[in-house]
Scaffold this motif. Structure first.
Motif, short mmCIF file in Angstrom:
data_model
loop_
_atom_site.label_atom_id
_atom_site.label_comp_id
_atom_site.label_asym_id
_atom_site.label_seq_id
_atom_site.Cartn_x
_atom_site.Cartn_y
_atom_site.Cartn_z
N ALA A 143 34.33 34.32 41.90
CA ALA A 143 35.59 34.91 42.36
C ALA A 143 35.37 35.84 43.55
O ALA A 143 36.14 35.81 44.52
CB ALA A 143 36.28 35.64 41.22
N ASP A 144 34.32 36.67 43.50
CA ASP A 144 34.07 37.60 44.60
C ASP A 144 33.81 36.84 45.90
O ASP A 144 34.29 37.24 46.97
CB ASP A 144 32.88 38.50 44.28
N THR A 145 33.06 35.75 45.81
CA THR A 145 32.76 34.95 47.00
C THR A 145 34.01 34.27 47.52
O THR A 145 34.23 34.19 48.74
CB THR A 145 31.68 33.91 46.67
N ALA A 146 34.82 33.75 46.61
CA ALA A 146 36.08 33.10 47.02
C ALA A 146 36.96 34.07 47.79
O ALA A 146 37.55 33.71 48.82
CB ALA A 146 36.82 32.56 45.79
N ILE A 147 37.03 35.30 47.33
CA ILE A 147 37.82 36.32 48.03
C ILE A 147 37.27 36.55 49.43
O ILE A 147 38.03 36.63 50.41
CB ILE A 147 37.85 37.62 47.22
N LEU A 172 41.76 34.93 34.02
CA LEU A 172 42.65 35.81 34.78
C LEU A 172 42.08 37.21 34.84
O LEU A 172 42.08 37.85 35.91
CB LEU A 172 44.04 35.83 34.14
N ARG A 173 41.58 37.69 33.73
CA ARG A 173 41.01 39.05 33.69
C ARG A 173 39.80 39.15 34.62
O ARG A 173 39.66 40.13 35.38
CB ARG A 173 40.62 39.42 32.27
N ALA A 174 38.93 38.16 34.58
CA ALA A 174 37.74 38.19 35.44
C ALA A 174 38.12 38.14 36.92
O ALA A 174 37.53 38.85 37.75
CB ALA A 174 36.81 37.02 35.09
N LEU A 175 39.11 37.33 37.25
CA LEU A 175 39.57 37.25 38.64
C LEU A 175 40.23 38.57 39.06
O LEU A 175 40.02 39.05 40.18
CB LEU A 175 40.54 36.09 38.81
N ALA A 176 41.01 39.15 38.15
CA ALA A 176 41.66 40.43 38.45
C ALA A 176 40.61 41.52 38.70
O ALA A 176 40.77 42.35 39.62
CB ALA A 176 42.57 40.83 37.30
N GLU A 177 39.55 41.51 37.93
CA GLU A 177 38.48 42.50 38.13
C GLU A 177 37.83 42.32 39.50
O GLU A 177 37.50 43.30 40.18
CB GLU A 177 37.45 42.39 37.01
N ALA A 178 37.67 41.06 39.92
CA ALA A 178 37.11 40.79 41.25
C ALA A 178 38.06 41.26 42.34
O ALA A 178 37.62 41.86 43.34
CB ALA A 178 36.82 39.29 41.40
N CYS A 179 39.36 41.01 42.17
CA CYS A 179 40.34 41.46 43.15
C CYS A 179 40.37 42.98 43.23
O CYS A 179 40.54 43.55 44.31
CB CYS A 179 41.73 40.92 42.80
N ALA A 180 40.19 43.64 42.09
CA ALA A 180 40.14 45.10 42.08
C ALA A 180 38.92 45.59 42.85
O ALA A 180 39.00 46.52 43.66
CB ALA A 180 40.13 45.63 40.65
N ARG A 181 37.76 44.95 42.62
CA ARG A 181 36.54 45.35 43.32
C ARG A 181 36.68 45.16 44.83
O ARG A 181 36.17 45.96 45.62
CB ARG A 181 35.35 44.51 42.83
N LYS A 182 37.37 44.09 45.21
CA LYS A 182 37.47 43.72 46.62
C LYS A 182 38.75 44.24 47.28
O LYS A 182 38.99 43.97 48.46
CB LYS A 182 37.43 42.19 46.76
N ASP A 183 39.57 44.98 46.52
CA ASP A 183 40.86 45.47 47.02
C ASP A 183 41.67 44.31 47.62
O ASP A 183 42.08 44.35 48.78
CB ASP A 183 40.67 46.57 48.05
N PHE A 184 41.88 43.29 46.81
CA PHE A 184 42.54 42.07 47.26
C PHE A 184 43.78 41.81 46.41
O PHE A 184 43.81 42.12 45.21
CB PHE A 184 41.57 40.89 47.14
N VAL A 185 44.79 41.24 47.03
CA VAL A 185 46.05 40.95 46.33
C VAL A 185 45.87 39.73 45.44
O VAL A 185 45.22 38.74 45.82
CB VAL A 185 47.18 40.69 47.34
N LEU A 186 46.46 39.77 44.25
CA LEU A 186 46.40 38.66 43.30
C LEU A 186 47.81 38.16 43.01
O LEU A 186 48.73 38.96 42.83
CB LEU A 186 45.73 39.10 42.00
N GLU A 187 47.96 36.84 42.97
CA GLU A 187 49.26 36.21 42.69
C GLU A 187 49.13 35.30 41.47
O GLU A 187 48.84 34.10 41.60
CB GLU A 187 49.75 35.44 43.91
#
Length: 244
Positions: A143-147, A172-187
């Protein structure tokens, strides 16, 4: 005009069944919404562009140009529409984010990249295009790499679809954690209803995601009229206000 997040955290995304319905949705959500119109509903790009121009005017630009049920074949049409329609929000298959950004011609429009559940928490499927979706060996990426890749392509968020509601809660939780780390919007998208909305949002917000655009589609559409129920939009906004 930038996306209007309620309390700088959440903006709804729902479908407009008609121009009047879109106007009613926009008011019901107190403008904290991107109203979706699907390219799949039009026979060609010129017809789509002409009609979406009317939605743009009615919604102060808060139009979400959609594929249509995540149909990857529509990715080319979305990219072409971006040449003429400078909507606030574009839905796009992972493979066509760069083309859409180039056609929009600025950094102002929000473009998501559709990634699918992989079956493994922490990995997302990025092979969501018209050819790659059918590949025997799907492209599963951390997920982090995808972001990071989405950012490189000019994208602003990951659209996680199809979730099936809470069927892939751990992913979803794992992706949300990656978005939080990367300060990225999740939909989060797919199978979200009035009944599970709070739980889906808690998964995302509790992970620390700064901005979220939940897509709530079929569950709030009147099956007889094809219009999104504005009372349900008001209910969703009330839920958002209670959450954030």
């Amino acid at each position: 005009m930038a996306i209007d997040y309620y309390n700088d955290r959440v903006c709804l995304n729902v479908l407009g069944g008609s121009l009047e319905n879109a106007r009613d949705i926009y008011e019901a959500a107190e403008h904290h919404v991107e109203v979706g119109v699907l390219t799949a509903d039009y026979p060609d790009v010129p017809t789509c562009v002409g009609d979406m121009g009317r939605y743009m005017e009615a919604l102060d630009g808060n139009l979400s140009v959609g594929l249509g049920g995540g149909d990857p074949k529509q990715c080319y049409m979305v990219a072409e529409v971006a040449r003429s329609v400078k909507a606030n929000h574009f839905n796009q298959a992972f493979c066509q984010v760069s083309a859409t950004r180039a056609n929009v011609g600025s950094d102002e429009c929000h473009i998501n990249a559709m990634c699918a559940p992989s079956g493994v928490p922490g990995l997302v499927k990025v092979s969501t295009g018209p050819v790659s979706k059918g590949s025997k060996a799907p492209a599963l990426v951390p997920a982090d790499t995808a972001i990071d890749i989405v950012r490189e392509m000019g994208g602003d968020s990951i659209k996680f679809f199809p979730m099936g509601g809470l069927r892939c809660e751990d992913e979803l939780r794992a992706l949300a954690e990656a978005c939080a780390r990367k300060d990225f919007v999740l939909e989060p998208t797919g199978g979200i209803t009035l009944d599970n909305f709070d739980e889906v949002m808690h998964v995302v917000l509790d992970a620390g995601v700064r901005r979220v655009i939940p897509h709530v589609y079929g569950s709030i559409i009147d099956k007889e009229t094809g219009l999104t129920r504005t009372d349900d939009v008001r209910t969703l906004l009330a839920k958002v206000k209670a959450l954030v």
